[in-house]
Design an enzyme around this catalytic site. Sequence first.
Site, PDB file in Angstrom:
ATOM      1  N   ALA A  27      -1.706   3.010  -4.164  1.00 55.04           N
ATOM      2  CA  ALA A  27      -0.347   2.005  -5.406  1.00 55.04           C
ATOM      3  C   ALA A  27      -0.196   1.432  -6.150  1.00 55.04           C
ATOM      4  O   ALA A  27       0.240   1.057  -6.966  1.00 55.04           O
ATOM      5  CB  ALA A  27      -0.072   1.266  -3.546  1.00 55.04           C
ATOM      6  N   HIS A 122      -0.997  11.581   1.961  1.00 53.04           N
ATOM      7  CA  HIS A 122       0.105  10.460   2.559  1.00 53.04           C
ATOM      8  C   HIS A 122       1.691  11.909   2.301  1.00 53.04           C
ATOM      9  O   HIS A 122       2.420  11.470   3.283  1.00 53.04           O
ATOM     10  CB  HIS A 122       0.582   9.539   2.741  1.00 53.04           C
ATOM     11  CG  HIS A 122      -0.561   8.706   2.934  1.00 53.04           C
ATOM     12  ND1 HIS A 122      -0.412   6.793   2.084  1.00 53.04           N
ATOM     13  CD2 HIS A 122      -2.143   8.881   2.740  1.00 53.04           C
ATOM     14  CE1 HIS A 122      -1.743   6.674   2.832  1.00 53.04           C
ATOM     15  NE2 HIS A 122      -2.580   7.916   3.227  1.00 53.04           N
ATOM     16  N   ASN A 220      -9.843  -1.844  -9.242  1.00 51.18           N
ATOM     17  CA  ASN A 220      -8.991  -2.629  -8.291  1.00 51.18           C
ATOM     18  C   ASN A 220      -8.324  -3.914  -8.655  1.00 51.18           C
ATOM     19  O   ASN A 220      -9.369  -4.538  -8.661  1.00 51.18           O
ATOM     20  CB  ASN A 220      -8.887  -1.743  -7.193  1.00 51.18           C
ATOM     21  CG  ASN A 220      -7.715  -2.241  -6.521  1.00 51.18           C
ATOM     22  OD1 ASN A 220      -7.204  -1.461  -6.252  1.00 51.18           O
ATOM     23  ND2 ASN A 220      -8.072  -3.239  -4.767  1.00 51.18           N
TER      24      ASN A 220
END
Length: 251
Positions: A27, A122, A220
């Site tokens: 994301a 996904h 990240n």
Amino acid sequence: MDNEQEKYAELWQLISNARHLVVFTGAGVSTLSGIKDFRGKDGLYNQPDTDKMFDIDVFHRDPSLYYGLAKDFIYGLKEKQPSVVHIVLAELEKRGMLKALITQNIDLLHQKAGSKHVIEIHGSPEEHYCIKCSYTTDFETVAETAHTGAVPYCPQCGGTLKPAITFFGESLPARALTEAQSECEAADLLLVLGTSLVVYPAASLPQVTQHSGGKVVIVNNQPTYFDSAAALCCTDLEQSFEYLRAQLLNG
Ligand SMILES: [Zn+2]
């Protein structure tokens, strides 16, 4: 050079020397294009009803809940633009430096940036299918209706059309997952970008690379469970990829 710049230089070296580079995105990569993170502080799931948005039982009972919430977030994606991360990854693939791109994202931005080998673990809204018959159709066709918030129906039998996104209560697409695992096994370098690695089985992918002797790099903005085992950890996706873009332009 400060510490972060040295890390970016090391990242570029690792990428340049890799024989089989695989990238795994979450994301955080979408957020750079202005798409809300599901689970972040201002995440989509913190708005009322959004926890039910991707629930398969809710969808079967009342698909208008999904389509009502998805009209901008999914079907307004035409207006979203790929970020520097999407663009650099597409360029790495074009130059033969990137072998496979695994993503948890459902926003089609990697494809929009030009990436060809995208493994969507996904699922994807690129395809929609009728929940009653075998009819399938593409994103563009469904988006014409769904962009207004209306539920799209099958032109053959009138059944509801569902995106091929994996909803809660559904299994992840087996073929994509198998392919992701074998790419991570083949990888001598796996870049993990913008995911905190909390959702299994996606979270186990860095272990697959590690077990077969490959290196893992994590970029990240939050710590992950795998950081201590990683060859390199950076925090700023945008800055690190601006650095990589500059290297690609100079190279
Ligand atoms: Zn149908």
